[in-house]
Design an enzyme around this catalytic site. Structure first.
Site, PDB file in Angstrom:
ATOM      1  N   TRP A 101      -1.640   6.130   1.755  1.00  0.00           N
ATOM      2  CA  TRP A 101      -1.206   5.138   0.764  1.00  0.00           C
ATOM      3  C   TRP A 101      -1.614   3.726   1.178  1.00  0.00           C
ATOM      4  CZ3 TRP A 101      -0.838   7.471  -3.445  1.00  0.00           C
ATOM      5  CH2 TRP A 101      -0.233   8.712  -3.557  1.00  0.00           C
ATOM      6  N   ASP A 171       5.073  -1.724   1.035  1.00  0.00           N
ATOM      7  CA  ASP A 171       5.317  -0.573   0.165  1.00  0.00           C
ATOM      8  C   ASP A 171       6.422   0.237   0.835  1.00  0.00           C
ATOM      9  OD1 ASP A 171       5.315   1.889  -1.109  1.00  0.00           O
ATOM     10  OD2 ASP A 171       3.155   2.249  -0.891  1.00  0.00           O
ATOM     11  N   LYS A 195      10.636   8.675  -5.100  1.00  0.00           N
ATOM     12  CA  LYS A 195      10.837   9.308  -3.799  1.00  0.00           C
ATOM     13  C   LYS A 195      12.324   9.320  -3.460  1.00  0.00           C
ATOM     14  CE  LYS A 195       6.443   9.559  -3.795  1.00  0.00           C
ATOM     15  NZ  LYS A 195       5.446   8.701  -3.227  1.00  0.00           N
TER      16      LYS A 195
HETATM   17  C1  LIG Z   1       4.063   8.301  -3.569  1.00  0.00           C
HETATM   18  C2  LIG Z   1       3.652   7.061  -2.921  1.00  0.00           C
HETATM   19  C3  LIG Z   1       2.785   6.140  -3.548  1.00  0.00           C
HETATM   20  C4  LIG Z   1       2.159   6.413  -4.891  1.00  0.00           C
HETATM   21  O1  LIG Z   1       3.113   6.331  -5.888  1.00  0.00           O
HETATM   22  P1  LIG Z   1       2.741   6.448  -7.427  1.00  0.00           P
HETATM   23  O2  LIG Z   1       4.019   6.006  -8.062  1.00  0.00           O
HETATM   24  O3  LIG Z   1       2.420   7.882  -7.678  1.00  0.00           O
HETATM   25  O4  LIG Z   1       1.613   5.557  -7.713  1.00  0.00           O
HETATM   26  C5  LIG Z   1       2.496   4.972  -2.910  1.00  0.00           C
HETATM   27  N1  LIG Z   1       3.017   4.685  -1.709  1.00  0.00           N
HETATM   28  C6  LIG Z   1       3.847   5.529  -1.076  1.00  0.00           C
HETATM   29  C7  LIG Z   1       4.403   5.157   0.254  1.00  0.00           C
HETATM   30  C8  LIG Z   1       4.190   6.737  -1.662  1.00  0.00           C
HETATM   31  O5  LIG Z   1       5.014   7.582  -1.021  1.00  0.00           O
END
Ligand SMILES: *Cc1c(COP(=O)(O)O)cnc(C)c1O
Length: 360
Positions: A101, A171, A195
């Site tokens: 990511w 993030d 998540k």
């Molecule tokens: C799942 C995830 C993403 C991507 O998320 P989307 O909502 O599918 O774009 C980005 N960063 C992390 C840390 C993730 O776990």
């Protein structure tokens, strides 16, 4: 069949209480005679929902007044572009690459400016967090970017990088609301909620106000400009109403549980059950350097692909679902987010012990 223990990395398990409440309110939300799904985003009922949700996340994370809370769409992945578009005044940014990511965010940012990978753990399949105490931060960097909890690889920053005064952007998709956060250390904290917080379709971005300006990169779409969303209190256009409503319920549940200090304790307890077992198992082993282990995502392997597949299949049959690891790590991954009860982790370890005995 009843409910299973769902170890999915995302979309993931939600508190049963929240799902039941939503079910009760499905046809008639608080006497409105309609579902939240059917309601105008300009209605009084929805206005109360989004305002209360914002206040509750502010309370939970102790978000200072000089930070905006935005409810956005497009997934965390959309922010990979929105962040450089909004923050790159000098068109320079530093990225720390600790997994897929972070790497995707780094690659996307390259469309908009000069982007430096100032540290990486790719050399060992992202199984650790690099030392970030004295990195070569660029003089003119607009920000330093991290992925704080690496969902696929199961690592987490235990101390934030020394950004040498530069704005930190994080993030936090897979560790959102899993423990207390010192918001003032960040310029932007954002995550997809699917998540650890709510259903897919909502991204929450917590942004320091001085970073929300009209001075964005040329060509930035109106919708991706933070100022558009901030000025309209996340109601510039139709927001993901139902998702925000469920997030609001999860915030209430977290408050009732005792807040983020208590969640941290619970999450540490749960993770310890699994890591302690992994550390003494002769069959299974964790894939992450101990000091960098995530409380949320726990990857492990047997070292034998066929045995891994057998484990995943037998676990599923026993009501322990979605334990297959990411294809880049192989093996298994147990995501044990806030809503995973301790009993679920205990059941998993019990099952692993049985499997180990049978396959010794
Ligand atoms: C799942 C995830 C993403 C991507 O998320 P989307 O909502 O599918 O774009 C980005 N960063 C992390 C840390 C993730 O776990």
């Amino acid at each position: 069949m009843g409910r299973v223990y769902n170890f999915s990395a995302g979309p993931a398990v939600l508190p049963e209480e929240v799902l039941k409440e939503a079910a009760d309110e499905m046809l008639d939300y608080k006497g409105t005679g309609m579902s939240v799904m059917e309601m105008s985003h300009r209605s009084k009922a929805f206005d109360d929902i989004i305002k209360e949700a914002e206040q509750d996340i502010r309370d939970l994370m102790h978000i200072p007044d000089n930070y905006k809370v935005l409810f956005l769409q497009g997934g965390a992945s959309q922010q990979f572009a929105a962040i450089p578009m909004n923050l790159m005044k000098n068109k320079v940014a530093d990225y720390i690459i600790t997994g897929q990511w972070a790497k995707k965010a780094y690659q996307e940012a390259q469309k908009y400016g000069k982007v430096n990978a100032i540290a990486s753990s790719e050399d060992k399949t992202y199984s650790y967090i690099p030392d970030c105490s004295d990195l070569p931060i660029s003089e003119d960097a607009d920000y330093v970017y991290i992925c704080e909890n690496n969902t696929i690889y199961g690592t987490k920053y235990k101390t934030l990088p020394n950004t040498k005064g530069k704005t930190l952007v994080a993030d936090v998709s897979s560790c959102f609301l899993s423990e207390p956060v010192d918001v003032i250390k960040y310029g932007v904290i954002y995550g997809g909620v699917q998540k650890n917080v709510g259903p897919a379709g909502v991204v929450i971005a917590i942004i320091r106000e001085d970073l929300i300006t009209d001075d964005v990169l040329e060509g930035t779409p109106t919708m991706l400009k933070y100022k558009t969303q901030a000025d309209a209190d996340s109601l510039y256009n139709t927001p993901p109403c139902y998702g925000i409503y469920i997030c609001g319920k999860v915030f209430k549940w977290l408050k009732k549980m005792g807040g983020l200090e208590v969640m941290k304790q619970r999450n540490e307890e749960k993770a310890k059950i699994l890591y302690d077992y992994l550390d003494q198992s002769k069959l299974f082993k964790g894939t992450v350097r101990k000091e960098d282990r995530s409380l949320m995502n726990v990857p492990f392997v047997t070292g034998d692909k066929d045995l891994d597949a057998k484990f995943v299949a037998e676990a599923k049959a026993a009501g322990l679902e979605n334990l297959k690891g990411h294809r880049t790590v192989g093996g298994m991954r147990a995501s044990i987010y806030n809503a995973m009860p301790k009993e679920g982790v205990e059941k998993l370890v019990e099952f692993m012990k049985k499997f180990e005995a049978e396959n010794a």
